[in-house]
Design an enzyme around this catalytic site. Structure first.
Site, mmCIF file in Angstrom:
data_model
loop_
_atom_site.group_PDB
_atom_site.id
_atom_site.type_symbol
_atom_site.label_atom_id
_atom_site.label_comp_id
_atom_site.label_asym_id
_atom_site.label_seq_id
_atom_site.Cartn_x
_atom_site.Cartn_y
_atom_site.Cartn_z
ATOM 1 N N SER A 87 0.809 -1.225 0.000
ATOM 2 C CA SER A 87 0.000 0.000 0.000
ATOM 3 C C SER A 87 0.842 1.275 0.000
ATOM 4 O O SER A 87 0.323 2.356 -0.251
ATOM 5 C CB SER A 87 -0.952 0.023 1.198
ATOM 6 N N LYS A 124 1.139 4.354 6.960
ATOM 7 C CA LYS A 124 0.541 5.230 5.959
ATOM 8 C C LYS A 124 1.030 6.664 6.196
ATOM 9 O O LYS A 124 1.700 6.960 7.174
ATOM 10 C CB LYS A 124 -0.998 5.227 6.057
#
Length: 165
Positions: A87, A124
């Site tokens: 991701s 993230k």
């Protein structure tokens, strides 16, 4: 003695003392032998390597660096976290990399964070908008994550280590 093939302890003692004199070993407070910072020191080339057109390089003395000190500013507050998944691939963070994470509970929007969101860990970019804080992936195949409950900052990413086969 066995590793070096010596039959006497005095020969080993002389080797250790020479390594100490060269700055490669030092004594711990307990009197044990331990590698010194110099043991871990590595040279950095004075000229960057071109990722485009090749460039000539002159043979010059190199700057020295100790990787731990280069990557880790606060050792007692830093952990290495293995990355799993893709991701964050467009941020240059790959599956299997080691993220160097400085433990702290606050981060600013735009910082790479290891966060605990709804009781699960993830890496993230921290984002913030009128709705609140959220986590932004660096891969268009993943959606922005908005907490359904609690969002905690475990730490911020301050470095990355990747080993090639």
């Amino acid at each position: 003695m066995e590793i070096l093939g010596f039959a006497s302890k005095s020969a080993i003692k002389k080797v250790l003392e020479r390594l100490e004199a060269a700055g490669m070993l030092e004594r711990t407070p307990d009197g044990d032998w331990a590698p010194s910072d110099l043991f871990f020191e590595r040279a950095i080339a004075n000229h960057p390597v071109s990722a485009g057109t090749p460039a000539s390089v002159a043979d010059e003395p190199c700057e020295k660096v100790i990787l731990d000190r280069f990557l880790i500013k606060n050792p007692s507050q830093t952990v290495l976290v293995r990355v799993k998944g893709d991701s964050m691939i467009n941020a240059g963070i790959h599956n299997g990399d080691l993220a160097v994470v400085e433990r702290r509970s606050h981060a600013d929007p735009g910082e790479l964070v290891v966060a605990i969101i709804d009781d699960e860990f993830t890496l993230k970019t921290l984002g913030h908008d009128k709705v609140g804080f959220h986590l932004i992936p660096a891969n268009p195949h993943y959606l922005i994550i908005r907490p359904q409950g609690k969002l905690e900052i475990f730490g911020i990413v301050v470095g990355l280590v990747r080993k090639y086969p």
